[in-house]
Design an enzyme around this catalytic site. Structure first.
Site, PDB file in Angstrom:
ATOM      1  N   HIS A 107      10.116  -9.166   0.514  1.00  0.00           N
ATOM      2  CA  HIS A 107       9.274  -8.886  -0.651  1.00  0.00           C
ATOM      3  C   HIS A 107      10.222  -8.658  -1.824  1.00  0.00           C
ATOM      4  CE1 HIS A 107       6.756  -7.156   2.641  1.00  0.00           C
ATOM      5  NE2 HIS A 107       5.721  -7.480   1.900  1.00  0.00           N
ATOM      6  N   ASP A 110      11.699  -5.239  -1.705  1.00  0.00           N
ATOM      7  CA  ASP A 110      12.629  -4.909  -0.612  1.00  0.00           C
ATOM      8  C   ASP A 110      14.046  -5.197  -1.062  1.00  0.00           C
ATOM      9  OD1 ASP A 110      10.280  -4.880   0.866  1.00  0.00           O
ATOM     10  OD2 ASP A 110      10.657  -6.833   1.790  1.00  0.00           O
TER      11      ASP A 110
END
Ligand code: XLS
Ligand code: CA
Ligand code: CA
Length: 444
Positions: A107, A110
């Site tokens: 993501h 992340d």
């Protein structure tokens, strides 16, 4: 891929390249069934799978749950977000290279940290994209897919693309734009939309039709932008029935297929089926895979499992070879996935606190899928179950049954046929025989 890559920092010292040693090895850091070069059903094992590491669980999941703080140490975390991002990138490519995982997924949040504005967040992501690209080039590890986290930030409490507030929807759009740019720079093979908080908790305050229309418009915009900047891969939708909202709009494979067809998005979007989400929807993993495959829309897989006794999204590493065999039967018969791979969207248990556990978990997951592939191939070669299934439908292979399948009969024809043939004979489904054959093929 280089044999053994470590970037600026090595986080898992003492663990080297994991190799195949076969089913009799007692080395916990060796594959027992996953032999990447071995040919099964005409294709190398590694090509069947395209195994992928999930950034979020591997480097962000610290074992915390609603009842307690994290238990798993993250030596890559520092007080400087740039240094932390670089550390995580090093850790990602160390783990993928050592395990022979050829792909990773992430993501936006992340890999990079959120800035004070969409432009700042985009800049942060660009900085990290550069780091990831360098490491991709050094290792040969590739991006299976990326996505956005448009569900953790408080602004998304009422959803992202389905938020009743257009200003929030626009924030999500900004994230998707930056993530698609990153994808194209990194040569990503797919791009995923998981619903996040796209759903609702109470119909009293929700205009469901309007929200679903907004979702379709938003996805169409993402598709158009992606194609404009040269993204050639598949967009994937990942169904999930509940969690975090009570009613997730992308409930299961059947719901998503209906939505994509109704909105005309089905030529650019395929499905990413997660095992744990299928079981939460009250289906088997194989059920959702089969629906997607039958629609010609089985794009990719999130390889994990739930806990039937717990009933929430536990995201455990796969360990049940019976389930993976059923899954691999669908995948093999489908001629593989459409451009996707097997992403370990799975996390360590809260009490799995040794750094090596991350390796043991992935080794187990890869071996469980390899075993599933070997067993599925064995089952297909045995052939008895396929024959039984085919014979069950023999009445549609000729005569009136065949005319019915071709659409040549009407309801009056069915009446005449029923009158002519009288009460049909009972036909056994042979379920117990099939279960006996499965055990014989597996253990005989
Ligand atoms: C959460 C989902 C998520 C997606 C990516 O339940 O599995 O991790 O795979 O956003
Ligand atoms: Ca997932
Ligand atoms: Ca999940």
């Amino acid at each position: 891929m280089s044999e053994y890559f470590v970037g600026n920092k090595e986080f898992f010292k003492g663990i080297g390249k994991v190799k195949y040693e076969g089913p009799h090895s007692d080395n916990p850091f060796a594959f027992k069934f996953y032999d990447p070069e071995k040919i099964i059903a005409g294709t190398k094992m590694k090509e069947h799978f395209k195994f992928s590491l999930a950034y979020w669980h591997s480097f962000m999941g610290d074992g915390s749950d609603p009842f307690g703080e994290g238990t798993i140490a993250h030596p890559w975390e520092t007080s400087d977000p740039l240094e932390t991002a670089e550390n995580k990138a090093d850790a990602c490519f160390e783990v993928t290279s050592k395990l022979g995982l050829e792909y990773y997924c992430f993501h936006d949040r992340d890999a990079a940290w959120e800035g004070d504005s969409p432009a700042e967040s985009e800049k942060n992501l660009q900085t990290v994209t550069k780091m990831l690209k360098e490491r991709q080039e050094a290792t040969g590890v590739k991006l299976l897919w990326n996505t956005v986290n448009a569900f953790s930030h408080p602004r998304y409490a009422n959803g992202a693309a389905t938020n009743p507030d257009f200003d929030v929807l626009a924030q999500a759009g900004a994230q998707v734009k930056a993530a698609l740019d990153a994808n194209v720079t990194l040569g990503g093979e797919n791009y995923v939309f998981w619903g996040g908080r796209e759903g609702y908790m109470s119909l009293w305050n929700t205009d469901m039709k309007r929200e679903l229309d907004h979702l379709a418009t938003f996805l169409g915009m993402a598709r158009d932008y992606g194609r404009k900047i040269g993204f050639k891969g598949n967009f994937l939708i990942e169904p999930k029935p509940m969690e975090p909202t009570t009613h997730q709009y992308d409930y299961d494979a059947a719901t998503v297929l209906g939505f994509l067809r109704a909105t005309g998005l089905d030529s650019d979007f395929l499905l990413n089926i997660e095992a744990n989400h299928a079981t939460l929807a009250g289906h088997t993993f194989a059920h959702d895979l089969q629906l997607a495959a039958d629609a010609g829309m089985l794009g990719s897989i999130d390889a994990n499992r739930g806990d039937l006794f717990v009933g929430w999204d536990t995201d455990q590493f796969p360990a049940n070879a019976y389930d993976t065999m059923e899954a691999m039967l669908v995948v093999l018969k489908n001629g593989g996935l459409k451009g996707g791979g097997f992403n370990f969207d799975a996390k360590l248990r809260r009490n799995s606190t040794d750094p090596e556990d991350l390796f043991l978990a992935h080794i187990g997951g890869m071996d469980t899928f390899a075993l599933g592939l070997i067993l599925a191939d064995k089952m297909m070669q045995d052939g008895r179950i396929d024959t039984l299934r085919k014979e069950r439908y023999a009445s549609f292979d000729s005569g009136k049954g065949s005319e019915f399948e071709k659409g040549n009969l009407n309801l009056e024809d069915l009446f005449a046929h029923a009158q002519h043939t009288g009460e049909p004979q009972r036909t056994s489904g042979k379920q117990e025989l099939i279960e006996n054959i499965i055990n014989q093929v597996l253990f005989g």
